[in-house]
Design a protein around this motif. Structure first.
Motif, short mmCIF file in Angstrom:
data_model
loop_
_atom_site.label_atom_id
_atom_site.label_comp_id
_atom_site.label_asym_id
_atom_site.label_seq_id
_atom_site.Cartn_x
_atom_site.Cartn_y
_atom_site.Cartn_z
N UNK A 109 50.34 -20.52 -14.01
CA UNK A 109 50.61 -19.50 -13.07
C UNK A 109 49.89 -18.14 -13.30
N UNK A 110 49.47 -18.04 -14.45
CA UNK A 110 48.63 -16.75 -14.60
C UNK A 110 47.24 -16.80 -14.12
N UNK A 111 46.76 -18.12 -14.10
CA UNK A 111 45.41 -18.22 -13.76
C UNK A 111 45.28 -18.36 -12.16
N UNK A 112 46.43 -18.71 -11.45
CA UNK A 112 46.49 -18.71 -10.03
C UNK A 112 46.51 -17.20 -9.65
N UNK A 113 47.36 -16.44 -10.27
CA UNK A 113 47.38 -15.08 -10.02
C UNK A 113 46.16 -14.17 -10.14
N UNK A 114 45.37 -14.70 -11.15
CA UNK A 114 43.87 -13.94 -11.49
C UNK A 114 43.12 -14.48 -10.37
N UNK A 115 43.38 -15.79 -9.86
CA UNK A 115 42.51 -16.40 -8.73
C UNK A 115 42.76 -15.28 -7.37
N UNK A 116 44.16 -15.15 -7.13
CA UNK A 116 44.50 -14.36 -5.98
C UNK A 116 43.91 -12.95 -6.06
N UNK A 117 43.67 -12.09 -7.09
CA UNK A 117 43.15 -10.80 -6.93
C UNK A 117 41.70 -10.86 -7.00
N UNK A 118 41.31 -11.96 -7.43
CA UNK A 118 39.77 -11.92 -7.28
C UNK A 118 39.13 -12.00 -5.95
N UNK A 119 38.11 -11.45 -5.45
CA UNK A 119 37.43 -11.83 -4.33
C UNK A 119 36.70 -12.95 -4.34
N UNK A 120 36.34 -13.70 -2.95
CA UNK A 120 35.51 -14.88 -3.03
C UNK A 120 34.18 -14.60 -3.77
N UNK A 121 33.87 -15.50 -4.73
CA UNK A 121 32.56 -15.46 -5.70
C UNK A 121 32.80 -14.44 -6.88
N UNK A 122 33.98 -13.90 -6.75
CA UNK A 122 34.24 -13.08 -7.89
C UNK A 122 34.41 -13.76 -9.13
N UNK A 123 34.02 -13.02 -10.46
CA UNK A 123 34.04 -13.86 -11.79
C UNK A 123 35.08 -13.62 -12.75
N UNK A 124 35.80 -14.66 -13.34
CA UNK A 124 36.88 -14.49 -14.06
C UNK A 124 36.28 -14.72 -15.67
N UNK A 125 36.60 -13.95 -16.68
CA UNK A 125 36.07 -14.22 -18.03
C UNK A 125 37.23 -13.97 -18.96
N UNK A 126 37.63 -14.98 -19.62
CA UNK A 126 38.81 -14.92 -20.53
C UNK A 126 38.62 -15.25 -21.97
N UNK A 127 38.97 -14.63 -22.97
CA UNK A 127 38.81 -15.03 -24.41
C UNK A 127 40.31 -15.50 -25.13
N UNK A 128 40.21 -16.56 -25.88
CA UNK A 128 41.40 -16.52 -26.87
C UNK A 128 40.68 -17.12 -28.30
N UNK A 129 41.67 -16.97 -29.14
CA UNK A 129 41.26 -17.30 -30.60
C UNK A 129 41.43 -18.68 -30.79
#
Length: 248
Positions: A109-129
């Motif tokens: 659900x969080x990834x879908x929300x991050x996809x929603x707020x990004x414009x087309x061709x926008x970039x997502x970058x996430x880190x985790x341990x």
């Protein structure tokens, strides 16, 4: 609520090692409208502003937001918790999340929300341990266990999604393109006594149990910590994290 000042001295320093690779992906050659999700005390926000980005920073913790707002008056600061963000569709050129996705219960659900707020061709970058290689914090859990105090570690809701194949699959399901996961390793060099103090004072769901103990129990845990941490005094704790990136 986490002690923001102690978190800033301790965990924020630990997490700062991945800021440069995050921003190399999201701010390369441009000054984007950037959303810093789970901003904490602002290590990504600070570096992105220095690169000329227009930064909106969100976090669930009021203390973190107050500290970030005080330090970075040119950023837009909002309180928000994934998987719900108070923004319109396609509002940002880039989204960063430095060690926040591993704290979110609903990864898909969080990834879908991050996809929603990004414009087309926008970039997502996430880190985790990479949890089994987090010596810098696992040493505290091991010290608690060695002290034989009753302790039930909090659930890790992200555990089922924390492998690169599983996470890239979730990114694709959320609508992202060209998803990939890189591995980042470093040595966290820190004064061991300061690291103990900052982690214990910061508290949080995993380690606030230490400060709640009577003084003699705290000293027992501290003794085990000193013994377990000693081999890393010179070269630092080995740390491993994953960096996922994808395009909307």
């Amino acid at each position: 609520m986490t002690n923001a000042e102690a978190y800033d001295r301790g965990f924020a320093h630990l997490s700062s090692h991945t800021v440069a690779p995050l921003l190399a992906l999201t701010c390369a050659g441009r000054a984007p409208r950037l959303l810093d999700v789970g901003c904490g005390t602002g290590v990504v926000t600070s570096a992105a502003l220095a690169l000329g980005a227009e930064v909106t920073a969100v976090d669930a913790d009021p203390g973190m937001l107050e500290l970030t707002a005080r330090r970075h008056p040119y950023a837009t600061i909002r309180r928000a918790t994934l998987p719900v963000l108070p923004f319109e569709d396609e509002q940002f050129d880039a989204v960063t999340g430095n060690f926040v996705i591993n704290h979110v219960a609903g990864t898909a659900e969080a990834l879908k929300e991050l996809h929603r707020v990004l414009r087309p061709t926008g970039i997502l970058a996430l880190t985790w341990w990479k949890a089994d290689e987090m010596t810098a914090t696992n040493v505290f859990a091991d010290a608690i266990a060695a002290s034989r105090i009753p302790y039930e570690p909090p659930d890790r809701p992200f555990t089922g999604n924390d492998t690169p194949p599983r996470f890239t699959a979730l990114l694709a399901q959320a609508g992202f393109q060209a998803a990939a996961v890189d591995t980042v390793r470093w040595r966290h060099q820190v004064d061991l006594a300061s690291w103990w103090t900052d982690v214990v004072q910061a508290g949080g769901p995993r380690f606030d149990v230490i400060a709640r103990q009577p003084p003699e129990t705290v000293e027992c845990i501290r003794g085990h910590y000193d013994r377990l941490a000693a081999p890393y005094a010179r070269e630092g704790f080995p740390v491993c994290a994953y960096l996922a990136h994808a395009t909307r």
